[in-house]
Design an enzyme around this catalytic site. Structure first.
Site, PDB file in Angstrom:
ATOM      1  N   SER A 336       0.824  -1.220   0.000  1.00 56.76           N
ATOM      2  CA  SER A 336       0.000   0.000   0.000  1.00 56.76           C
ATOM      3  C   SER A 336       0.853   1.263   0.000  1.00 56.76           C
ATOM      4  O   SER A 336       2.043   1.233   0.305  1.00 56.76           O
ATOM      5  CB  SER A 336      -0.916  -0.001   1.233  1.00 56.76           C
ATOM      6  OG  SER A 336      -0.132   0.183   2.392  1.00 56.76           O
ATOM      7  N   CYS A 337       0.215   2.395  -0.333  1.00 64.19           N
ATOM      8  CA  CYS A 337       0.913   3.689  -0.388  1.00 64.19           C
ATOM      9  C   CYS A 337       0.920   4.352   0.972  1.00 64.19           C
ATOM     10  O   CYS A 337       0.556   5.516   1.102  1.00 64.19           O
ATOM     11  CB  CYS A 337       0.246   4.593  -1.413  1.00 64.19           C
ATOM     12  SG  CYS A 337       0.231   3.869  -3.042  1.00 64.19           S
ATOM     13  N   ASP A 338       1.287   3.598   2.005  1.00 68.11           N
ATOM     14  CA  ASP A 338       1.361   4.156   3.349  1.00 68.11           C
ATOM     15  C   ASP A 338       2.692   3.711   3.925  1.00 68.11           C
ATOM     16  O   ASP A 338       3.008   2.520   3.926  1.00 68.11           O
ATOM     17  CB  ASP A 338       0.195   3.607   4.197  1.00 68.11           C
ATOM     18  CG  ASP A 338       0.127   4.278   5.557  1.00 68.11           C
ATOM     19  OD1 ASP A 338       1.191   4.437   6.204  1.00 68.11           O
ATOM     20  OD2 ASP A 338      -0.977   4.643   5.974  1.00 68.11           O
ATOM     21  N   ASN A 379      -6.352   1.447  -0.904  1.00 72.16           N
ATOM     22  CA  ASN A 379      -5.640   1.489  -2.189  1.00 72.16           C
ATOM     23  C   ASN A 379      -6.250   0.534  -3.226  1.00 72.16           C
ATOM     24  O   ASN A 379      -5.608   0.169  -4.200  1.00 72.16           O
ATOM     25  CB  ASN A 379      -4.152   1.116  -2.051  1.00 72.16           C
ATOM     26  CG  ASN A 379      -3.262   2.296  -1.684  1.00 72.16           C
ATOM     27  OD1 ASN A 379      -2.145   2.103  -1.244  1.00 72.16           O
ATOM     28  ND2 ASN A 379      -3.727   3.516  -1.878  1.00 72.16           N
TER      29      ASN A 379
END
Ligand SMILES: *Cc1c(COP(=O)(O)O)cnc(C)c1O
Length: 389
Positions: A336-338, A379
């Protein structure tokens, strides 16, 4: 079966092999948890033998897959639910209301009313306001007061958020009785993944003291709920579940003598080892060309089922099809983009140097606290697929 699996004890190997064979024989479009219902049943029976006269109430949150609940109903299990939805899952699996307890100390009033309406009589509480809700929506309910326990040595402690102090518990007993509730006993949770039975000692001592004080104050308690905490093996050798449970019950006997009723609420210990996740490497990279550490990004992460890697608390055993190759340190992260979605960085894993995108990884002992922790679509990644075999 790969080399790492052969390194496990014969006992562990037996319980995981159906799952691993199934994973080896299949391809999956996305991360998939495969759980062996036979292994869950075998673990249930082992725990039941070790726990002796203590009733088992499976902590549904660990893994609420219908096929698992149905199998546990067949095996004779009771259930501990935390919400209306979990209660409904148990009912749908064939459990009678009399076999379900509502053990969450933080309940929605309409959920309490629902539970009461279908005949659930046993609830947990640790606060006056909760007792007010119970008196209003489940008159005459049987209550276990949950105690806060100190100094948990568990790998995934549950201590601080739940329970009340001994002094408070004694006051709540009077408060509950005055509202027509039946104070049946005490409950606690020693902390999830409590690796050694001796680690129960100080908790049992604390609870036994409150138990005695309650009796001195005129409250005839007859139910001791020892909660969960029964550990799973995440790779290192663990005491067999039956021996562990028996060792805990020996200590319970020493502290509490002949309590009328005892119940236990295993979650992790019952289902974790029965499951494994088939996942995939999406990318392997280095931050600069002579970086000693590689980063391996998997198609599963903190938000898609591996939440218990938080603080690197639970270190899952991970195997690949290249485990015979030379290994090197590798930081593992999710897709994920975290930036919080890093699984293991403080203590990197040793993984094959040839690892690359497209490779399968198998994450072991994943039957507990994975599918329930997966987000619904962060996402756009789907929740964890679950197959019960
Ligand atoms: C989560 C939970 C359990 C199960 O704990 P494990 O450590 O997984 O066995 C038992 N009782 C209660 C009240 C819980 O919240």
């Amino acid at each position: 079966m790969n080399a790492n699996v052969a390194g496990l004890t014969a006992r562990n190997c037996e319980t995981v092999s159906r799952t691993l064979s199934f994973i080896a024989a299949n391809r999956f479009e996305r991360p998939t948890l495969v759980v062996d219902a036979e292994a869950v049943a075998a673990k249930y029976q082992a725990l039941a033998r070790g726990l002796g006269r203590a009733r088992i109430h499976y902590a549904v949150k660990a893994n609420p897959a219908a096929a698992i609940l149905e199998r546990l109903v067949q095996e004779g299990s009771n259930f501990d639910a935390a919400s209306r939805t979990e209660i409904e899952l148990c009912l749908a699996a064939g459990a009678a209301a009399s076999r379900i307890t509502f053990g969450n100390t933080i309940k929605r009033p309409s959920d309490i009313a629902f539970a009461h309406s279908i005949g659930i009589t046993h609830f947990a509480a640790d606060a006056r306001e909760e007792l007010d809700k119970l008196a209003a929506h489940a008159p005459g309910a049987r209550i276990c007061l949950r105690l806060i326990v100190e100094a948990s040595e568990a790998d995934w402690p549950l201590s601080r958020k739940f329970g009340c102090t001994p002094e408070k518990a004694l006051k709540l007993m009077d408060y509950a009785a005055a509202r027509g509730l039946l104070v049946e006993g005490l409950s606690f949770h020693v902390g999830s993944q409590t690796r050694e039975p001796q680690m129960w000692q100080s908790t049992l001592q604390q609870v036994a003291q409150v138990w005695r004080q309650a009796h001195e104050a005129g409250h005839k308690l007859n139910l001791l709920n020892i909660g969960g905490g029964f550990p799973a093996s995440y790779g290192s050798d663990m005491m067999p579940a039956e021996d562990y449970a028996r060792a805990v019950m020996t200590q319970v006997g020493a502290h509490f003598g002949d309590v009328a009723e005892i119940m236990a609420e295993p979650g992790r210990g019952l289902v974790a080892e029965a499951g494994a996740i088939a996942a995939e490497v999406l990318l392997v990279s280095r931050k600069h060309d002579d970086d000693l550490h590689r980063w391996a990004y998997l198609d599963i992460g903190m938000f898609s089922g591996l939440a218990e890697t938080m603080g690197e608390a639970i270190r899952y055993r991970i195997t690949t099809d290249r485990d015979h190759e030379t290994t090197g340190p590798c930081i593992l992260a999710g897709p994920s983009c975290d930036s919080a979605d890093v699984l293991y960085e403080r203590k990197p894993y040793q993984l094959p140097l040839g690892l690359k995108g497209g490779d399968r990884v198998v994450i072991h002992s994943c039957g507990a606290y994975t599918s329930t922790y997966a987000s619904v679509g962060f996402n756009g990644f789907p929740p964890l697929d679950v197959i019960v075999i």
